[in-house]
Enzyme design. Structure first.
Site, PDB file in Angstrom:
ATOM      1  N   ASN A 165      40.445  34.166  40.589  1.00 39.58           N
ATOM      2  CA  ASN A 165      40.928  33.741  41.894  1.00 39.58           C
ATOM      3  C   ASN A 165      39.729  33.377  42.767  1.00 39.58           C
ATOM      4  O   ASN A 165      38.640  33.907  42.594  1.00 39.58           O
ATOM      5  CB  ASN A 165      41.734  34.862  42.553  1.00 39.58           C
ATOM      6  CG  ASN A 165      42.633  34.371  43.658  1.00 39.58           C
ATOM      7  OD1 ASN A 165      42.696  33.179  43.946  1.00 39.58           O
ATOM      8  ND2 ASN A 165      43.333  35.291  44.281  1.00 39.58           N
ATOM      9  N   HIS A 166      39.954  32.492  43.728  1.00 45.61           N
ATOM     10  CA  HIS A 166      38.902  32.157  44.685  1.00 45.61           C
ATOM     11  C   HIS A 166      38.743  33.303  45.685  1.00 45.61           C
ATOM     12  O   HIS A 166      39.705  33.949  46.056  1.00 45.61           O
ATOM     13  CB  HIS A 166      39.256  30.877  45.453  1.00 45.61           C
ATOM     14  CG  HIS A 166      39.303  29.671  44.581  1.00 45.61           C
ATOM     15  ND1 HIS A 166      38.176  29.055  44.108  1.00 45.61           N
ATOM     16  CD2 HIS A 166      40.350  28.979  44.087  1.00 45.61           C
ATOM     17  CE1 HIS A 166      38.532  28.027  43.366  1.00 45.61           C
ATOM     18  NE2 HIS A 166      39.837  27.958  43.332  1.00 45.61           N
ATOM     19  N   SER A 167      37.538  33.518  46.113  1.00 45.49           N
ATOM     20  CA  SER A 167      37.278  34.487  47.171  1.00 45.49           C
ATOM     21  C   SER A 167      37.354  33.755  48.504  1.00 45.49           C
ATOM     22  O   SER A 167      36.994  32.589  48.604  1.00 45.49           O
ATOM     23  CB  SER A 167      35.895  35.105  46.982  1.00 45.49           C
ATOM     24  OG  SER A 167      35.651  36.054  47.973  1.00 45.49           O
ATOM     25  N   PHE A 168      37.830  34.467  49.511  1.00 45.39           N
ATOM     26  CA  PHE A 168      37.960  33.838  50.839  1.00 45.39           C
ATOM     27  C   PHE A 168      37.565  34.809  51.941  1.00 45.39           C
ATOM     28  O   PHE A 168      38.039  34.730  53.068  1.00 45.39           O
ATOM     29  CB  PHE A 168      39.396  33.338  51.057  1.00 45.39           C
ATOM     30  CG  PHE A 168      40.444  34.366  50.778  1.00 45.39           C
ATOM     31  CD1 PHE A 168      40.874  35.226  51.779  1.00 45.39           C
ATOM     32  CD2 PHE A 168      40.997  34.485  49.523  1.00 45.39           C
ATOM     33  CE1 PHE A 168      41.837  36.180  51.528  1.00 45.39           C
ATOM     34  CE2 PHE A 168      41.961  35.446  49.259  1.00 45.39           C
ATOM     35  CZ  PHE A 168      42.384  36.290  50.269  1.00 45.39           C
ATOM     36  N   ILE A 202      35.618  27.771  50.900  1.00 44.96           N
ATOM     37  CA  ILE A 202      36.265  28.645  49.913  1.00 44.96           C
ATOM     38  C   ILE A 202      35.773  28.348  48.498  1.00 44.96           C
ATOM     39  O   ILE A 202      35.458  29.264  47.736  1.00 44.96           O
ATOM     40  CB  ILE A 202      37.800  28.531  50.001  1.00 44.96           C
ATOM     41  CG1 ILE A 202      38.288  29.125  51.324  1.00 44.96           C
ATOM     42  CG2 ILE A 202      38.476  29.234  48.832  1.00 44.96           C
ATOM     43  CD1 ILE A 202      39.763  28.933  51.593  1.00 44.96           C
TER      44      ILE A 202
END
Length: 192
Positions: free
Chosen positions: A119-122, A129
């Protein structure tokens, strides 16, 4: 008997019964040559693979067409996508893997299922992002699990033995053995 009918039927049988089998067999030989492990008795139709050495498929599995094995990372020693014996995977499934996925024996995975272990970190609002470090966690599907059509399994999920996930569910938390889950996000809806 009409000669055109006989000719059309003969060409149809040759094209879809014999030529297709030869193309699939040659494709499997090519994938094995590039490091993919395909077990004995496994029936595999046309699939897409980014890194063949990252995929290991057990014995007597059946994989329908247009399955996408996408190892999303730089080259490393594999395999990271491990499918054990007697597994059925329906058409148009996607394995988008950075860390690892293990699918135990005797699982049924319907068409259109997706497995994403990252998953992308935000966490930072000042940084874009896509430039933030992504998170990843292994997915583990226990033996004798049935996933309905279009199920999405996200990172870090463990689905216990004999569990069932209803069609269209998005699995965001681990599922204990022999439970039936469904919905968005998936929740327990029954017990086996």
């Amino acid at each position: 008997m009409n000669i055109n009918y006989f000719l059309n039927q003969s060409l149809f049988v040759i094209r879809f019964r014999y030529v297709k089998k030869w193309i699939i067999m040659l494709n499997n030989i090519w994938l094995k040559f590039n490091g993919m492990k395909i077990g004995k008795g496994t029936h595999m139709s046309k699939c897409y693979v980014t890194w063949p050495h990252q995929v290991s498929i057990g014995n007597y599995c059946r994989l329908e067409h247009n399955i996408y094995f996408h190892y999303d990372g730089i080259w490393k020693v594999g395999p990271s996508i491990i499918i054990k014996d007697n597994v059925f995977i329906g058409n148009n499934c996607e394995f988008n893997i950075t860390d690892k996925i293990i699918i135990e024996k005797d699982c049924l995975i319907a068409s259109g299922c997706k497995f994403i272990d990252h998953n992308h970190s935000f966490s930072s609002v000042t940084e874009i992002i896509r430039k933030q470090k992504s998170t990843k966690k292994q997915i583990h599907i226990g033996p004798n699990v049935w996933l309905g059509v279009n199920v999405v399994v996200l990172m870090g999920i463990e689905i216990g033995e004999g569990a069932i996930v209803a069609a269209g569910a998005i699995v965001v938390e681990s599922i204990p053995p022999f439970e039936i889950w469904g919905g968005v996000p998936a929740k327990k809806i029954g017990q086996r």
